[in-house]
Design an enzyme around this catalytic site. Structure first.
Site, PDB file in Angstrom:
ATOM      1  N   GLY A 174      29.029  52.227  -2.582  1.00  0.00           N
ATOM      2  CA  GLY A 174      29.593  50.897  -2.750  1.00  0.00           C
ATOM      3  C   GLY A 174      28.595  49.974  -3.433  1.00  0.00           C
ATOM      4  O   GLY A 174      27.393  50.270  -3.512  1.00  0.00           O
ATOM      5  N   CYS A 175      29.114  48.845  -3.921  1.00  0.00           N
ATOM      6  CA  CYS A 175      28.258  47.940  -4.690  1.00  0.00           C
ATOM      7  C   CYS A 175      27.225  47.270  -3.788  1.00  0.00           C
ATOM      8  O   CYS A 175      26.021  47.311  -4.067  1.00  0.00           O
ATOM      9  CB  CYS A 175      29.107  46.910  -5.425  1.00  0.00           C
ATOM     10  N   TYR A 176      27.671  46.648  -2.703  1.00  0.00           N
ATOM     11  CA  TYR A 176      26.705  46.029  -1.794  1.00  0.00           C
ATOM     12  C   TYR A 176      25.685  47.048  -1.295  1.00  0.00           C
ATOM     13  O   TYR A 176      24.471  46.809  -1.354  1.00  0.00           O
ATOM     14  CB  TYR A 176      27.418  45.384  -0.596  1.00  0.00           C
TER      15      TYR A 176
ATOM     16  N   THR B 208      24.511  49.750  -2.551  1.00  0.00           N
ATOM     17  CA  THR B 208      23.522  50.144  -3.562  1.00  0.00           C
ATOM     18  C   THR B 208      22.378  49.143  -3.627  1.00  0.00           C
ATOM     19  O   THR B 208      21.188  49.501  -3.600  1.00  0.00           O
ATOM     20  CB  THR B 208      24.201  50.265  -4.939  1.00  0.00           C
TER      21      THR B 208
ATOM     22  N   ILE C 162      21.945  43.771  -8.732  1.00  0.00           N
ATOM     23  CA  ILE C 162      22.578  44.764  -9.610  1.00  0.00           C
ATOM     24  C   ILE C 162      23.780  44.113 -10.272  1.00  0.00           C
ATOM     25  O   ILE C 162      24.219  43.034  -9.873  1.00  0.00           O
ATOM     26  CB  ILE C 162      23.078  46.004  -8.833  1.00  0.00           C
TER      27      ILE C 162
END
Lengths: 347, 347, 347, 347
Positions: free
Chosen positions: C149-151, C153, C313
């Site tokens: 997932g984005c968070y 990472t 990111i």
């Protein structure tokens, strides 16, 4: 106190009505209706209004609403308000419709552009186009007011002085208009999805936008001749504001910016909500952010013998709910700026 | 009528003072000063204020200004207001300073964090920290008010009930705060250049922001013990608004969100400008956009036995100019919300 | 050439895959599927891709797609990809799933947080969590990759060095994360309507966000002990970018920023896509805008003996599609940065 | 490898040159100069470029720079580059100037609009206006290229086919152009201060913008007659992008949108970087975000017999640095799209 009802109170124009009316010294909000939020406290849907309104949204029960109201604001999509307006008028109530259904002198024009049959054509004929700076006298004694569209408000106010004075070649009129995203309403649509319109800019509905006939109707009356315009709307990555840039060739080739500005200053000399900018300064949308003003500036270009007019409003205030309240004030004999005389936010 | 002077009227907090004071029913703006715009009409610098103020900016001639004012607002950078405040106080005028110079109980703390010597330490000692919800009684009788910083306002109001009730382990306090760009003021700076901060997000001054000692001073008094916090400010690509997310471990391991909310509801039960959100809803900065409210919500997390408090204000209103006017109302015995009871804009 | 299929190509992560893969020197996009746009040219849906892809969207006919592909990217909502992944795996194809279905070591954790029964629990057990900087070796030989997932990472990369070195008291971990709106996807939702989130800021899902168990799973492995965190996500008015601010108390009370930074420099010394900022500079989301980098900075605060780590990111690149391609490169033995080594846009 | 020098590398067009050139397969960046950042590592000023350039900014020592470069890009304010360009040309180097100094066929026009005397009028006369789609053949053999302005690029490409085919009444040309804020550069200016231009929209320099004579020079050549236009630029709250809306009356009253589009398709049939949108779709600035494309759409309006053309570019790429590299590719005989064939970001 004027008892007010708002039909369709949970869209953006509805909630702007609540923002201003809840602070209006002569108004009591008697009822708010909504299809999507029945029985929910209004301040739970729009927590910014907590402390200012203590009502829950009602189902749309017209009889019940009309019984307690002196005037109704209908903030509904076009086509939907006709029934409500008809019923309210039948009971002798004043109605201010924020949609397009009562803006046209000729119902056939409405039907052609909106692809819908009008259900109350007689009432539509008697309704007044609610642009106070132009039609104040008719508004006073009307029952149903067709509150102007956002783009048309900025454009008609931006051109009225020049047209009245016969300065422009009407066949050269070009209007390049730009609107913030709230003009698209609160309904979901990929075009208004944040990631699609942020950091983006586009033109849309070129040559076919439904505000075109409304603009042309009013400009034609001002110019006392048939006016046909090029009108191109654009979507700007900001929430509020409309800026219309208007181009026109002039009959007179011996003029200048100051002379043209004087025509505007004279035309609007008694208008609280129209402000003319001095030569060399053009209005920005933030000058009117959240307020009921229409700011106008212009430039004469001797190289092309054209005038370029810049007219800005807040699309949700002077372009919708503020103007509707201005109309209400006129209808009820109040000073026109009552409940509306606030400056814009800066920054 | 209260005659008001604004020193430093052309910054963002200065122009917010003008926006509210020009509509305040008990106020007459007697003079506005500015170093950069002497003799220019205020409404030409900020055209949004046209129709609301008809003054030109004066040079900063204190004697002249003080002669016509009952109260002075100083909206100046820290370090600059001391001279003005000192002179005004010497003439027996009330002063509300929007900078940092009069916020500290201990002048040495100010001098350590701001790297500057205080010129009126005696006056600083007598000045009151102008957070009405916490220090209303001292404010009433004070002469000089140190108007709180924007971050501290959101944080102190967000924590006061918990600290007063001894609920939190103060050594665990972490504050992650986010501010819109107007908090950086109107002075030019690459960090606030549009193309540098739009579509961007950053933390800054981690562990060394000058609001830290101000936060700790007030939290310590509320907790009746020395409080030291982690405070990390962030810059958000929006114009207005502060949101502080506050983390604290609790002494009590047998609580829940509703119980904690009740402490807040009780603590703020008479406060017009503090609104507690119901369980499951957290405040958004737009709920207070352009208004003087502080909205607070919270969540108890049983997995970690922490409470997470979310507190939002408009940094220019409750975080600066609105609060300053709230203080003025108290100083002059007016109802506290006079001239400030407007809902936020939505959208 | 690697023949690639993208299932769910018309969401934001799908179109980011197309952006990078259409320029990847070793890849041929063999097929793109979409439920909503069957038979429409991809470049008509996303005109930015005109000249770069000349395919129409296919209906989701797995047999047809699998027949022509060496690897499948599934960019689907959680719960939807299981069937596709199962079928692809059964045919011996490599699959990189951008949703949550294959990220968990323990299927029960998935089922508890996502309220859904897993359809391919055996496959889920064998799948590898595709964070190359942490799990490169397992990724090489895996068949199914659960793309992070984005968070998670941003958070896992931001904490890995400290946890590996046993520097932090894990029970003190607090993560305050902020994301741009594209993280919410392309589906319509009032929360992502432009006028609702522009000039606004909010926290959401406090304590209950579904990325929490994924974060805790990976942090626990790094710390070799059970880790439980406070994780608060926020929605920021920008399109792209995640910034996670991470707070942790340290065991060691005799350290400084430089010493901690050296642990990071050493840990990531061979990583192209992780950049450690020097002391006194913190990463901004725009430093990685549109790129596959994760930028990390940190500050030791001696006043509280805490470290504050800032990790950024682009949520759609290193937080989704870029990382997925990085995983593909590993799977196929290519240099890891192939097709991904572009700097971010500035401004 | 082509050895490239960038003079003025720390403005926005300078850093866009670095972004593209650092990835260009035939280029080595040999030196970057900057007045403000001498001896600082470029990647410390623009951390997004870390891993892509390992140079420090040099003082502007022309001899030193020219000795190691085959071509120089000058990304300087107008008036400043003349000396650099003159010196470089004297040493036989190729120069691509991103400012206005070498864009005019007639130096007197430059001097009149820019209020400055040209220092190298002979060189200016020989310089070529670097719009490849129009002047490719002259560019090939030129030494000094005057890289076009951002507005002119979008406008000239948007009108070239119609003018070449003699379709429009040139005296009716009106151009309403909108630009993102990065067009104003990286220098500090209240007009580009975040809080002043966010959520705001304005027209500026009406009738007097310095791109006017550049536009008219090129349109006149295309139309083989003197062209004088109304050109109104606007500032849009977004970082990148220009959209020009162009209005023209047609000679022919018997045409339609499709017929006009075919003229464009034919005119640009071999151009990689110009994309014509199909009938009913107009380009949005995000379709070209970060890329070197110019996207064009149009609408014929039978009600007014006007054509409305919409042309979009990224002002920093096709409107500046991308186009400059396209010119370099032509100068050095490389395929024109080398190092530039990337799709735009979406979203």
């Amino acid at each position: 106190m004027i008892n007010v009802g708002i039909v369709g109170a949970t869209g953006y124009t509805g909630t702007e009505l609540v923002r201003f009316l809840s602070r209006h010294p002569q108004v009591r909000i008697a009822g708010v209706t909504s299809q999507s939020y029945v029985d929910q406290r209004y301040a739970d849907i729009f927590p910014n209004t907590e402390r200012f309104i203590d009502l829950a949204c009602e189902e749309q029960d017209l009889d019940k609403l009309l019984a307690k109201c002196d005037v109704i604001f209908t903030a509904l999509p076009h086509g939907v308000s006709m029934e409500v307006v008809g019923a309210a008028a039948a009971k002798g109530k004043k109605v201010i419709d924020l949609g397009a259904d009562y803006r046209f002198d000729d119902v056939r024009v409405y039907e052609e552009w909106y692809k819908i049959e009008h259900k109350t054509p007689e009432l539509a004929k008697k309704a007044v186009y609610g642009l106070p700076e132009i039609h104040r006298d008719e508004i006073k004694n009307s029952q149903v007011i067709g509150n102007p569209g956002c783009y048309p408000t900025s454009i008609i106010l931006g051109l009225a002085p020049l047209l009245k004075h016969g300065q422009v070649k009407v066949e050269t009129l070009i209007i390049d208009a730009k609107s913030g995203v709230s003009g698209g309403g609160r309904g979901l649509n990929l075009a208004f999805h944040y990631a699609e319109c942020n950091e983006n800019l586009k033109a849309y509905n070129i040559g076919v936008h439904r505000h075109t006939p409304e603009i042309e109707q009013e400009l034609s009356k001002l110019a006392r001749t048939d006016v046909r315009v090029s009108f191109t709307p654009h979507l700007i990555p900001m929430t509020r504001g409309i800026l219309s840039t208007i181009y026109a060739s002039l009959h007179n080739i011996d003029t200048d910016t100051e002379e043209l500005l004087n025509i505007y200053r004279d035309f609007y000399k008694d208008e609280f909500f129209v402000r003319i900018h001095p030569e060399g300064r053009y209005p920005q949308t933030k000058y009117v952010y959240g307020s009921n003003f229409c700011d106008i500036g212009l430039q004469y270009d001797p190289r092309t013998n054209r005038v370029i007019v810049v007219s800005v409003i807040d699309n949700l205030v002077k372009g919708a709910s503020g103007q509707a309240i201005q109309n209400m004030n006129i209808l009820f004999g109040l000073p026109e700026k009552t409940g509306l005389d606030y400056p814009a936010l800066w920054p």
